[in-house]
Design a protein around this motif. Structure first.
Motif, PDB file in Angstrom:
ATOM      1  N   ILE A 192       0.980  -1.101  -0.175  1.00 54.28           N
ATOM      2  CA  ILE A 192      -0.046  -0.002   0.004  1.00 54.28           C
ATOM      3  C   ILE A 192       0.843   1.148   0.017  1.00 54.28           C
ATOM      4  CG2 ILE A 192      -1.685   1.227   1.262  1.00 54.28           C
ATOM      5  CD1 ILE A 192      -2.807  -1.246   2.576  1.00 54.28           C
ATOM      6  N   PRO A 193       0.652   2.035  -1.016  1.00 59.88           N
ATOM      7  CA  PRO A 193       1.756   3.258  -1.092  1.00 59.88           C
ATOM      8  C   PRO A 193       1.457   4.407  -0.277  1.00 59.88           C
ATOM      9  CG  PRO A 193       0.299   3.324  -2.922  1.00 59.88           C
ATOM     10  CD  PRO A 193      -0.081   1.857  -2.027  1.00 59.88           C
ATOM     11  N   ASP A 194       0.284   4.545   0.109  1.00 62.88           N
ATOM     12  CA  ASP A 194      -0.041   5.854   0.962  1.00 62.88           C
ATOM     13  C   ASP A 194      -1.063   5.601   2.038  1.00 62.88           C
ATOM     14  OD1 ASP A 194      -2.330   4.931  -0.642  1.00 62.88           O
ATOM     15  OD2 ASP A 194      -2.583   6.987  -1.656  1.00 62.88           O
ATOM     16  N   ILE A 195      -0.744   4.631   2.600  1.00 65.81           N
ATOM     17  CA  ILE A 195      -1.471   4.377   3.963  1.00 65.81           C
ATOM     18  C   ILE A 195      -1.205   5.535   5.012  1.00 65.81           C
ATOM     19  CG2 ILE A 195       0.349   3.062   5.181  1.00 65.81           C
ATOM     20  CD1 ILE A 195      -1.661   1.295   6.140  1.00 65.81           C
ATOM     21  N   CYS A 196      -2.476   5.980   5.540  1.00 74.09           N
ATOM     22  CA  CYS A 196      -2.386   6.963   6.718  1.00 74.09           C
ATOM     23  C   CYS A 196      -2.071   6.412   7.942  1.00 74.09           C
ATOM     24  CB  CYS A 196      -3.832   7.494   6.817  1.00 74.09           C
ATOM     25  SG  CYS A 196      -4.519   8.266   5.143  1.00 74.09           S
ATOM     26  N   ALA A 197      -2.428   5.243   8.334  1.00 69.79           N
ATOM     27  CA  ALA A 197      -2.215   4.618   9.636  1.00 69.79           C
ATOM     28  C   ALA A 197      -2.416   3.336   9.727  1.00 69.79           C
ATOM     29  CB  ALA A 197      -2.693   5.315  10.767  1.00 69.79           C
ATOM     30  N   TYR A 198      -1.698   2.514  10.617  1.00 71.70           N
ATOM     31  CA  TYR A 198      -2.198   1.227  10.833  1.00 71.70           C
ATOM     32  C   TYR A 198      -2.507   0.774  12.286  1.00 71.70           C
ATOM     33  CZ  TYR A 198      -1.910  -3.865  11.737  1.00 71.70           C
ATOM     34  OH  TYR A 198      -2.166  -5.106  12.214  1.00 71.70           O
ATOM     35  N   ILE A 199      -3.768   0.448  12.581  1.00 67.53           N
ATOM     36  CA  ILE A 199      -4.237   0.233  13.932  1.00 67.53           C
ATOM     37  C   ILE A 199      -4.709  -1.287  14.350  1.00 67.53           C
ATOM     38  CG2 ILE A 199      -6.212   1.028  15.589  1.00 67.53           C
ATOM     39  CD1 ILE A 199      -6.660   3.262  13.877  1.00 67.53           C
ATOM     40  N   PRO A 200      -3.660  -1.827  14.901  1.00 62.53           N
ATOM     41  CA  PRO A 200      -3.678  -3.286  15.204  1.00 62.53           C
ATOM     42  C   PRO A 200      -4.488  -3.219  16.666  1.00 62.53           C
ATOM     43  CG  PRO A 200      -1.539  -2.491  15.789  1.00 62.53           C
ATOM     44  CD  PRO A 200      -2.306  -1.221  15.150  1.00 62.53           C
ATOM     45  N   VAL A 201      -5.403  -4.223  16.657  1.00 61.23           N
ATOM     46  CA  VAL A 201      -6.313  -4.392  17.945  1.00 61.23           C
ATOM     47  C   VAL A 201      -6.144  -5.469  18.299  1.00 61.23           C
ATOM     48  CG1 VAL A 201      -8.771  -3.926  18.871  1.00 61.23           C
ATOM     49  CG2 VAL A 201      -8.026  -2.839  16.751  1.00 61.23           C
TER      50      VAL A 201
END
Length: 320
Positions: free
Chosen positions: A101-110
């Protein structure tokens, strides 16, 4: 280009007392324990071991599907997404997405285990120094309290692999899907893994591995109760059993009492007959048509990717 940000130091703790849920389940005519309580730190690590076992086809098949179709999957997800993963585990499959993914804003692992989540987040931070990672320690079956997105152009996409949706009853699955639809709103989506109906022998082998790791994982639930609630389960007096219920299209995991016994839980006592079992987990198996019907009140199925043997499916859903 990704903006270099640090991993959020704030980890939201579920702060949940499990005694009430345990007592409610064990006082039923058919004793039950919530499968979410499998995932303390040790349980989470045991499950990661399970995913590499030869009998457990689910993980390697899903990874194979994602790798084969990664370009189309990323194109389907679209630009500027905030990737949210309930029950993220070791984020193994997520790395396939993060790498593309080239332009991911954030990753939120739960994850429900804050200790396990912190360990995984630290490794991800080293591997993806330009990624904004926001770990959330919580029970994802409830409405999540996620931080507000700072960038209005970012869209929420939930990643829910591993056929974890099969651990819910159909009613619970629909409630979860309704909650996710509310989270991602009109411009987001849900990338989900679903285990498909197949030969029961393949299914039962996957949940009764020859090394006994799944049995250890199942019994660890009682180990956790002894440690956190002060119960006195004798682990050796319970046996792991996993069977396929063809009428309900699901694997059922049980802990069977090998003797007549009593267990102290809090200020109460729970009796077990010899052969009586605790129902610890369901794993529903769906046809593509059945899953479409299940999701249809809240989502449309936009894309479906499967393996050549029809064992597993990865699907992209958009809110209706």
């Amino acid at each position: 280009m990704k903006t270099i940000q640090t991993v959020s130091e704030e980890v939201f703790d579920a702060g949940e007392t499990i005694l009430d849920e345990v007592m409610e389940g064990l006082n039923r005519t058919q004793k039950t324990l919530p499968s979410k309580f499998f995932y303390d730190e040790r349980g989470s690590r045991l499950f990661e071991t399970i995913t590499d076992l030869p009998e457990y086809y689910l993980t390697r098949t899903e990874i194979k599907i994602i790798r084969k179709h990664i370009d189309e999957i990323v194109w389907t997800l679209g630009p500027a997404i905030r990737l949210i993963e309930p029950g993220s585990g070791n984020s193994r499959k997520t790395r396939l997405l993060l790498d593309h993914i080239p332009d991911i804003c954030a990753y939120i692992p739960v994850e429900i285990s804050a200790t396990f989540l912190s360990s995984v987040t630290a490794k991800l931070s080293d591997q993806y120094p330009g990624l904004n990672i926001i770990p959330v320690a919580d029970d994802y079956t409830r409405q999540l309290k996620l931080p507000a997105e700072k960038h209005t152009e970012c869209r929420d996409v939930v990643f829910f692999p591993g056929s974890t949706i099969g651990n819910f009853t159909p009613g619970q699955a629909q409630s979860f899907l309704a909650m996710v639809a509310g989270q991602v709103k009109d411009n987001g989506g849900l990338l989900i893994g679903t285990d498909l109906k197949k030969d029961p022998e393949i299914l039962e082998a996957a949940y009764n591995d020859s090394k006994g790791v799944t049995a250890e994982f199942n019994k660890n639930l009682l180990v956790r109760l002894n440690r956190e609630l002060g119960t006195n389960f004798n682990i050796s007096q319970f046996e792991h059993r996993a069977v396929y219920n063809s009428e309900k299209s699901r694997i059922e995991m049980h802990l069977v009492s090998l003797v007549r016994q009593k267990v102290n839980i809090g200020k109460s006592e729970v009796s077990f007959r010899k052969g009586e079992y605790i129902h610890t987990e369901n794993s529903y198996k769906y046809s593509l048509k059945k899953f479409k019907t299940l999701a249809s009140p809240y989502f449309n199925i936009e894309k479906v990717w499967t393996d050549e043997h029809g064992l597993f499916a990865v699907q992209y859903l958009v809110p209706r």
